[in-house]
Structure formats: structure tokens, C-alpha cells
Scaffold this active site. Structure first.
Site, PDB file in Angstrom:
ATOM      1  N   LYS A 209       0.470  -1.174  -0.434  1.00  0.00           N
ATOM      2  CA  LYS A 209      -0.209  -0.140   0.385  1.00  0.00           C
ATOM      3  C   LYS A 209       0.964   1.244   0.122  1.00  0.00           C
ATOM      4  O   LYS A 209       1.959   1.373   0.559  1.00  0.00           O
ATOM      5  CB  LYS A 209      -0.850  -0.044   1.069  1.00  0.00           C
ATOM      6  CG  LYS A 209      -2.085  -1.160   0.881  1.00  0.00           C
ATOM      7  CD  LYS A 209      -3.312  -1.276   2.126  1.00  0.00           C
ATOM      8  CE  LYS A 209      -4.265  -1.205   1.305  1.00  0.00           C
ATOM      9  NZ  LYS A 209      -5.586  -2.381   2.069  1.00  0.00           N
ATOM     10  N   ARG A 243      -3.909  -9.752   4.881  1.00  0.00           N
ATOM     11  CA  ARG A 243      -4.898  -9.892   3.121  1.00  0.00           C
ATOM     12  C   ARG A 243      -2.883  -9.736   2.520  1.00  0.00           C
ATOM     13  O   ARG A 243      -2.375  -8.324   2.815  1.00  0.00           O
ATOM     14  CB  ARG A 243      -5.467  -8.855   2.871  1.00  0.00           C
ATOM     15  CG  ARG A 243      -6.307  -8.789   1.558  1.00  0.00           C
ATOM     16  CD  ARG A 243      -7.260  -8.008   1.105  1.00  0.00           C
ATOM     17  NE  ARG A 243      -7.251  -8.036   0.074  1.00  0.00           N
ATOM     18  CZ  ARG A 243      -7.430  -7.097  -0.318  1.00  0.00           C
ATOM     19  NH1 ARG A 243      -6.396  -6.281  -0.748  1.00  0.00           N
ATOM     20  NH2 ARG A 243      -7.893  -7.328  -1.833  1.00  0.00           N
TER      21      ARG A 243
END
Ligand code: 8Y4
Length: 266
Positions: A209, A243
Site C-alpha cells: 500500500k 491480506r
């Protein structure tokens, strides 16, 4: 939890499983097989990109992408299939085809989502997001970040339980990158132990991210080592599920964490 993006424009692993307007089922199965061999317990299948500015996907198109993948994987592998969708029709059809978990970044807020989730009988992951995908990163703002997220958890759990969903079917997720600045994201990770509601399990998505970019300025494909550090810190601070895009590397990192915890408890 390994990520399987069935989208043409995925920021992180663009268009390898979906090309020329078609799901590449063989590629999906190869990727699923690899992630499972590397140690994934759950595969998260998504057909809609939530990246700001991503193309909108029609219900028919999302339904096609997700159900083809869910059906193919559930026929061949004994694993938990998670479906990353906010669409009640996609939820219901995925449940029928063998999904085990519904992962909704909009926290089952769309019309009919709560009812579809309850009727499915499946486990649910409820994620926190401030705003909507297209605008959420424009000016994320909190009076009290931790209190806001914990308040959201409490409200959603209450609402889901009223809809008939048992508490032990619910997983909570603070939603890294969803209406949060880099500062917010690192504060959330540092204080992850405080992000809880009634000791329910936490899922986190930190893999590749952009918060990594705020420190290192790396393109998405060069964020592996940073992602491993973030996943390890999240698990150290109580996350039950991570995740990730890179299952094998993350499993190695977490094996070291796990072995160390074992020594520490003797
Ligand atoms: C690079 C790589 C840049 C990935 C951005 C991204 C979460 C999630 C996503 C999450 C849960 C993403 C579907 C965003 N993130 N579901 N989904 N939790 N539960 N962005 O954090 O991976 S997609």
C-alpha cells in the site's frame, strides 16, 4: 489471505488474470495453486477495483469476473474463498458457488448487502472506510482516529447482529489506506492493539500500500520487503489475518515471528 485480483487495471498486479475482457481461468487456477502451496489459508477474489479513479464496473461484469473464479477454485481446491465485493447479488451467487467469507470494504452498507450477507450464512469481514473510494484520499480527517474506528466497529457489529448474523461470524478490519493519510495509517498500525471490539478477530491489508511510498518512494512492485515488515508488526500487535499479495515471502516472515513467540512463552 492471498489476493487474487480479477481486474484489468489493478494497481498492484495489473491485468494478469483478466485480459481481453475475459477471465483467464487457467491463470487464476495457477495463481491459486501457487498461493495455497506457499501457505495461504484464504484466497480473496475481487472483480472491482476500489482505487481512486478506477473504472466503474457493472454488476453483470463484476458478477461474471467473480463467479467464474469462485466456481473454478471451489471445484478444484479445498480452501476458504473470500469474495471482495459490496454487491448483494455477487455475495449471494458467490455463496451458492462455494465462497466461505464475504469481504466488503464498504462494511455491508449498500442496499440489500446486510440481507444478502445474513442469508448467506457465511463469515463476514467488515472494513472501515472514511468517505467513498473516489474521494476518500482527498482530505482524510479525524477528531480521534482510534475512537472513530472502534465506534464504527461497535455500530456495525450491533447492526449485523440485529440482522441475525452471529458475532462469531464477524471479522473486523480498520481499513488501511481507505480514507487515511500516511500518518493515520502508521498511527493505526502503532496502536493496532487498541483497535478492538469485544476481542473479535482483526484482518489487516497493508501489502504494497501507498503508506510505504510515504517513507520509501517505491513503485508497487518494489514494496515487498516493506510489506513484510508491516505484516509482521501487524501480527505482533494482534492481527489474526493478513491480506497479502506475496504469500510465500509473508509466510516465511511470519514463521520467524511465530517461532520467536514460542521461545518467549517458555
Ligand atoms: C498497492 C497495492 C496499492 C494494493 C494499493 C493497494 C483491503 C481490502 C483492499 C483491506 C480488506 C489495495 C479489497 C486495496 N484492501 N479488503 N481490499 N482490507 N478487508 N490497495 O485493507 O490492496 S484493495
Amino acid at each position: 489471505m492471498g489476493v487474487l485480483n480479477i481486474t484489468p487495471d489493478s494497481f498492484s498486479d495489473g491485468g494478469q488474470l483478466y485480459r481481453n475482457q475475459r477471465v483467464d481461468v487457467d491463470a487464476v487456477l495457477r495463481r491459486a495453486d501457487k498461493m495455497l502451496l506457499e501457505g495461504a489459508d484464504i484466497l480473496d477474489i475481487g472483480g472491482e477495483s476500489t482505487r481512486p479513479g478506477a473504472d466503474r464496473v457493472s454488476e453483470t461484469e463484476e458478477l461474471y469476473r467473480v463467479t467464474v473464479a469462485v466456481h473454478a477454485i471451489s471445484e478444484r481446491f479445498d480452501t476458504i474463498i473470500s469474495v471482495d465485493s459490496s454487491n448483494p447479488v455477487v455475495m449471494a451467487e458467490s455463496a451458492r458457488l462455494g465462497a466461505g467469507l464475504l469481504n466488503d470494504v464498504r462494511g455491508f452498507s449498500r442496499d440489500g448487502a446486510l440481507e444478502a450477507a445474513a442469508a448467506s450464512g457465511l463469515a463476514l469481514c467488515v472494513m472501515h472506510m472514511q468517505g467513498q473510494p473516489d474521494t476518500m484520499q482527498m482530505n482524510p480527517d479525524y477528531v480521534d482516529l482510534i475512537a472513530d474506528i472502534n465506534g464504527f466497529f461497535e455500530e456495525r457489529v450491533h447492526t449485523l447482529r440485529l440482522a441475525g448474523i452471529p458475532q462469531d461470524h464477524i471479522i473486523l478490519d480498520p481499513g488501511f489506506g481507505f480514507g487515511k493519510s500516511a500518518e493515520h495509517n502508521f498511527d493505526m498500525l502503532a496502536r493496532l492493539r487498541e483497535l478492538v471490539y469485544q476481542d473479535m478477530p482483526l484482518l489487516v491489508g497493508l501489502s504494497r500500500k501507498s503508506m510505504i511510498n510515504s517513507v520509501l518512494e517505491r513503485p508497487t512492485q518494489d514494496r515487498l520487503f516493506a510489506s513484510l515488515a508491516l505484516a509482521t508488526m501487524a501480527v505482533e500487535r494482534g492481527a489474526s489475518i493478513v491480506r497479502v499479495h506475496d504469500v510465500g515471502a509473508t509466510a516465511d516472515a511470519l514463521a520467524m515471528w511465530h517461532r520467536t513467540v514460542r521461545s518467549d512463552s517458555r
